[in-house]
Design an enzyme around this catalytic site. Structure first.
Site, PDB file in Angstrom:
ATOM      1  N   HIS A  50       0.982  -1.322  -0.002  1.00 15.57           N
ATOM      2  CA  HIS A  50      -0.063  -0.224   0.186  1.00 15.57           C
ATOM      3  C   HIS A  50       0.956   1.448  -0.011  1.00 15.57           C
ATOM      4  CE1 HIS A  50      -3.838  -2.069   1.883  1.00 15.57           C
ATOM      5  NE2 HIS A  50      -3.246  -2.623   0.521  1.00 15.57           N
TER       6      HIS A  50
ATOM      7  N   GLU B 232       1.064   3.747   1.972  1.00 15.15           N
ATOM      8  CA  GLU B 232       1.554   4.193   3.358  1.00 15.15           C
ATOM      9  C   GLU B 232       2.812   3.387   3.699  1.00 15.15           C
ATOM     10  OE1 GLU B 232      -3.042   4.432   3.814  1.00 15.15           O
ATOM     11  OE2 GLU B 232      -1.467   3.449   2.380  1.00 15.15           O
TER      12      GLU B 232
ATOM     13  N   CYS C  71      -6.063   2.153   6.074  1.00 11.80           N
ATOM     14  CA  CYS C  71      -6.605   0.913   6.498  1.00 11.80           C
ATOM     15  C   CYS C  71      -5.852   0.390   7.776  1.00 11.80           C
ATOM     16  CB  CYS C  71      -6.332  -0.335   5.465  1.00 11.80           C
ATOM     17  SG  CYS C  71      -4.763  -0.901   5.365  1.00 11.80           S
TER      18      CYS C  71
END
Length: 152
Positions: free
Chosen positions: A56, A58, A86
């Site tokens: 992801h 991040e 998330c």
């Protein structure tokens, strides 16, 4: 430049990375990690092309910064990401000791900073971070909507 304008500058950098993800056929999410007024980590979604469910935006920005700085602890930093994180990504921010999270659009299905859960308010962590949502939210949401509309 005031605080809000500075947030927008960094979020525009994250949006550019999200656009790169979209051009590669990945869900358009981008992130930058800022420390002492400079970008030290960049990331965008690429779990599909990377064959990595943890890739992801991040996580990729945290990995980039940790490698550049030679430290897995990123205290005093701010992560700018185009969509609400998330559970996995929020956990990584906590482990890295990121000081501030700034996100664009809410993620109604899996967001954990107010949408589905509110993990930043939990008291069981041994770290806390400041959270600011909604920075350039319309641009972030439009990028996602455009991407998914093109795939239908």
């Amino acid at each position: 430049m005031d605080h809000d304008q500075q947030h927008e500058v960094w979020m525009r950098e994250a949006l550019a990375l999200a656009q790169s993800a979209a051009e590669q056929g990945e869900v358009p999410v981008g992130a930058v990690l800022v420390l002492n007024g400079e970008i030290v980590g960049r990331g965008w979604n690429h779990p599909i092309s990377g064959h990595d469910p943890t890739a992801h935006a991040e996580i990729m920005a945290l990995r980039d910064a940790a490698n550049r700085l030679g430290n897995y602890r990123l205290g005093g930093s701010a992560l700018y990401v185009t969509i609400e994180p998330c559970t996995m990504c929020f956990g990584a921010l906590m482990h890295a000791r990121v000081a501030t999270l700034v996100y664009g659009a809410r993620e109604p299905r899996a967001g954990v900073c107010g949408s589905q859960l509110n993990l930043p308010e939990q008291t069981f962590y041994n770290h806390s971070l400041e959270v600011l949502g909604g920075v350039l939210a319309d641009q972030s949401a439009a990028l996602l909507k455009g991407f998914f509309a093109g795939r239908r």
